[in-house]
Design an enzyme around this catalytic site. Structure first.
Site, short mmCIF file in Angstrom:
data_model
loop_
_atom_site.label_atom_id
_atom_site.label_comp_id
_atom_site.label_asym_id
_atom_site.label_seq_id
_atom_site.Cartn_x
_atom_site.Cartn_y
_atom_site.Cartn_z
CB CYS A 74 -2.65 -14.58 4.85
SG CYS A 74 -2.76 -14.64 3.07
NE ARG A 108 -1.59 -10.14 9.13
CZ ARG A 108 -0.51 -9.38 9.33
NH1 ARG A 108 -0.42 -8.65 10.40
NH2 ARG A 108 0.48 -9.38 8.47
CD1 TRP A 127 -6.92 -9.29 0.95
CD2 TRP A 127 -5.05 -9.62 -0.24
NE1 TRP A 127 -6.84 -8.32 -0.03
CE2 TRP A 127 -5.71 -8.49 -0.76
CE3 TRP A 127 -3.85 -10.02 -0.83
CZ2 TRP A 127 -5.22 -7.76 -1.84
CZ3 TRP A 127 -3.36 -9.30 -1.91
CH2 TRP A 127 -4.04 -8.18 -2.40
CG ASN A 137 1.16 -13.39 4.76
OD1 ASN A 137 0.64 -12.99 3.72
ND2 ASN A 137 1.62 -12.57 5.70
N GLY A 138 2.10 -14.57 1.72
CA GLY A 138 3.14 -14.08 0.83
C GLY A 138 2.96 -14.61 -0.58
CD GLU A 146 -6.66 9.19 5.04
OE1 GLU A 146 -6.04 8.79 4.05
OE2 GLU A 146 -7.02 8.44 5.96
CE LYS A 199 -9.37 5.80 5.50
NZ LYS A 199 -7.99 6.10 5.60
CD GLU A 209 -9.35 2.50 3.06
OE1 GLU A 209 -8.95 3.37 3.84
OE2 GLU A 209 -8.69 1.49 2.79
CG HIS A 227 -4.76 23.75 -14.23
ND1 HIS A 227 -4.26 24.63 -15.16
CD2 HIS A 227 -4.52 24.31 -13.02
CE1 HIS A 227 -3.72 25.67 -14.54
NE2 HIS A 227 -3.86 25.49 -13.24
CE LYS A 262 -4.87 -1.51 10.00
NZ LYS A 262 -5.40 -0.18 9.67
O1 M6R Z 1 0.63 -0.42 7.41
P1 M6R Z 1 0.92 0.74 6.50
O2 M6R Z 1 0.71 2.06 7.19
O3 M6R Z 1 2.25 0.66 5.85
O4 M6R Z 1 -0.17 0.65 5.35
C1 M6R Z 1 -0.13 1.51 4.26
C2 M6R Z 1 -1.42 1.46 3.47
O5 M6R Z 1 -1.63 0.18 2.97
C3 M6R Z 1 -2.62 1.86 4.32
O6 M6R Z 1 -2.46 3.14 4.86
C4 M6R Z 1 -3.91 1.82 3.49
O7 M6R Z 1 -3.88 2.80 2.50
C5 M6R Z 1 -5.12 1.98 4.39
N1 M6R Z 1 -6.06 0.91 4.16
C6 M6R Z 1 -5.87 3.24 4.16
O8 M6R Z 1 -6.95 3.37 5.01
#
Ligand code: M6R
Length: 630
Positions: A2, A35, A83, A109-110, A499, A503, A506, A522, A625
């Site tokens: 949040c 966030r 969130w 938050n939390g 990666e 991308k 997400e 495999h 985020k």
């Molecule tokens: O802030 P951080 O780098 O620790 O975050 C780690 C992951 O949550 C972050 O890289 C997440 O996988 C991204 N949304 C990917 O694009």
């Protein structure tokens, strides 16, 4: 997760210039919306009352609500973007939550882990709950303590004391902010395992989950420690622990400027951040070596004798940052000859890992607040490991709790999908690997100088890819109705494939999977059918032995089964043309540095495809985020 903002001003301050608490709080929420964005809400104190508005959905819904039902002018306010954890994203579950007969407003938050037990206790006292959230329980507890234990007495700290007592009873991770109608010029906040930063102004003070919450108004920030309470008024900032003992915060200067957090003419933050990458890599390299090509990572401040004894490295991270760690493993092992493991931080401490005083634990985190990574770092420290954090966010928790930090200087990353932080993380991890190799004498100084020179050429090479991405964009747009895309890579190309798939998942909500190319036979090859698009990250033909030819064979295998092969290859690699429907060339670079280039086309592809599908590229559904809950 949040986003949280708090503000107190005085009449001779910003409020006179036309900026009431609401303006400041809303501006902060706008910057923090990345966030969390399933609901938003604000509360202000005015005329001895609390006024609050909250709405599910994006911040724009709250703004519409505020236009329909405006709030009175105020000098004290709090705001929240959510969130959801406990309770779905409804108006009712949105923050703030009120208690003490509507005189107290709380945002959070939390996760409050003992909320169920506390709720039972409060229900027994006749408290009525309107939401399904753990936050409302915290608000009710705080209200109950303020009213019944302290008799609402504000002469002796009032809300601050109540917050201390409440926090003594709360378990879990939380940042809490509270305002009370009886103390109109105070915001009280508490933090445990969840981010909170103070912003220092002139005749006004601020709180934010990160500095973006107040970056428009001040660059002076104060880091808080764990289990601390901060009380801000327009002119004062007082910090204590949960038992009232005075505590100190650490002031620092925020060097991000507000403009760098704006879109700069791009359609989305993600697109802008992809284009920021030449700079992100250049900034991360800047000032870290001398003219003779010797690394000068003085900022690490770890006794070199200790680093020389390191016999094992464990990289801890999540998501994209973990893929950066996987890339780094190849380079670190190659240069330092130290066994290096990469582990998802949330798995680490649950498997009784072998960690000792000669283990170097390198955490990688853009935000520096990812709870899974933080907990893993804490565990590693308890086991006696040396901990170094690679982080993009100054003043965040993970670097503060590590023995040393190597900052990536990528600038603020706002889009939920990480792009420039990834390349900056790889760059910083390479610098760390080279530094260790230099210290331990694993490679000749001439070699280090050469790698640094090659790294120095990367920004211009990324720029070249960005300048020639037209064809890739067209391809992405043409593929917007695909149902599944696969990614293959070998060696350092394997984490790049992972990666690329992440991308796409997400932001484009598209089934995507990354595989090690050798693993295909495999099992995963069964997925290949006529027309299945497969991106293949092809290693340089100048690289190690048969790596290139092995991947070319893999391309042939999937092509023979009908796959549509989309290849990322190095300029000059003409051999792959015969096997690919599309080839995207990246400039020549040494094999270990290839991910700094081959990732870029995959980022552009995902961004463009998601935009073509009409999705909000910066704020994908269900994500936040920084993931500050476990
Ligand atoms: O802030 P951080 O780098 O620790 O975050 C780690 C992951 O949550 C972050 O890289 C997440 O996988 C991204 N949304 C990917 O694009």
């Amino acid at each position: 997760m949040c986003g949280i903002v708090g503000y107190v001003g005085r009449t001779s301050g910003r409020a006179d210039a036309g900026h009431g608490a609401l303006d400041v709080v809303l501006e902060g929420l706008r910057r923090l919306e990345y966030r969390g964005y399933d609901s938003a809400g604000v509360a202000v104190v005015a005329d001895g009352e609390i006024f609050s508005r909250k709405k599910s959905g994006k911040l724009s819904n709250l703004l519409a609500e505020l236009e329909a039902r405006p709030l009175p002018a105020s000098l004290t306010g709090i705001g929240h973007t959510r969130w959801a954890t406990h309770g779905g994203p409804t108006d009712q579950n949105a923050h703030p939550h009120l208690s003490d007969g509507g005189k107290l407003a709380v945002i959070h938050n939390g996760i409050i882990e003992n909320f169920a037990e506390l709720k039972q206790e409060l229900l027994a006292k006749g408290v009525v709950f309107e939401s399904e959230t753990d936050t409302e329980v915290a608000a009710a507890l705080l209200g109950d303590i303020f009213r019944n234990k302290l008799n609402g007495d504000v002469s002796d700290g009032g809300l601050t004391t109540a917050m201390q007592l409440a926090c003594q009873r709360l378990e879990g991770a939380f940042t809490l902010l509270a305002v009370h109608a009886d103390q109109p010029d105070v915001v009280v906040a508490a933090r445990r395992n969840s981010p909170l930063v103070v912003g220092l102004g002139e005749g006004e003070n601020f709180l934010g989950s990160d500095v973006s919450g107040f970056i428009d108004y001040t660059r002076r920030a104060v880091e808080l420690g764990q289990d601390q309470i901060v009380t801000i008024t327009a002119d004062t900032v007082e910090i204590t622990d949960f038992y009232g003992a005075p505590a100190e915060g650490k002031e620092y200067h925020v060097d991000w400027d507000p403009a760098s957090a704006e879109k700069g003419g791009f359609a989305s933050f993600m697109e802008k951040e992809i284009h920021d990458q030449p700079d992100a890599v250049a900034q991360t390299l800047l000032g870290r070596s001398d003219l003779n090509g010797k690394l000068t990572l003085d900022e690490l401040r770890i006794d070199p004798a200790l680093l020389k004894k390191v016999d094992k490295i464990i990289v801890l991270a999540c998501g994209t940052a973990a893929y950066a760690g996987m890339v780094a493993k190849y380079a670190i092992e190659n240069w330092c000859r130290i066994p290096t493991e990469v582990e998802l931080a949330h798995e680490f401490r649950y498997r009784d890992p072998i960690v000792g005083p000669n283990t170097l634990v390198v955490s990688i985190s853009q935000s520096g607040e990812t709870m899974d990574t933080l907990m893993a770092v804490r565990y590693a420290r308890e086991q006696g490991a040396i901990t170094v954090s690679i982080c993009n966010t100054n003043g965040s928790t993970i670097p503060r709790e590590s023995d040393a930090v190597l900052y990536t200087h990528a600038g603020p990353e706002i889009a939920v999908a990480s792009t420039k932080a990834f390349l900056a993380q790889i760059t910083a991890a390479y610098l760390l690997g080279l530094y260790l190799a230099q210290l331990r004498g694993n490679i000749f100084s001439g070699q280090i100088k050469d790698v640094l020179a090659d790294l120095g050429k990367i920004p211009a090479k990324i720029q070249k890819i960005l300048d020639n991405a037209g064809e890739l964009r067209d391809l992405a747009r043409s593929m917007k109705d695909e149902k599944s895309v696969l990614f293959l890579g070998r060696h350092v190309g394997y984490p790049v494939a992972l990666e690329g798939a992440l991308k796409l998942k997400e932001i484009a909500y598209l089934h995507a999977e990354g595989f090690a190319a050798g693993e295909l036979k495999h099992g995963p090859i069964a997925l290949i059918e006529e027309g299945q698009p497969v991106f293949v990250v092809v290693p340089s033909p100048r690289g190690r032995d048969s790596l290139h030819s092995k991947v070319v064979s893999n391309i042939q295998e999937i092509r023979a089964r009908g796959a549509r092969t989309l290849v990322i290859a190095e300029e000059g690699d003409e051999a792959v043309r015969d096997y690919a429907e599309h080839v995207f060339y990246v400039p020549e670079t040494p094999v270990l540095l290839m991910p700094l280039l081959t990732t870029v086309p995959l980022q552009i592809f995902a961004c463009e495809l998601a935009a073509a599908k009409g999705f909000d590229v910066d704020q994908p559904r269900n994500l936040a985020k920084s993931v500050t809950v476990e």
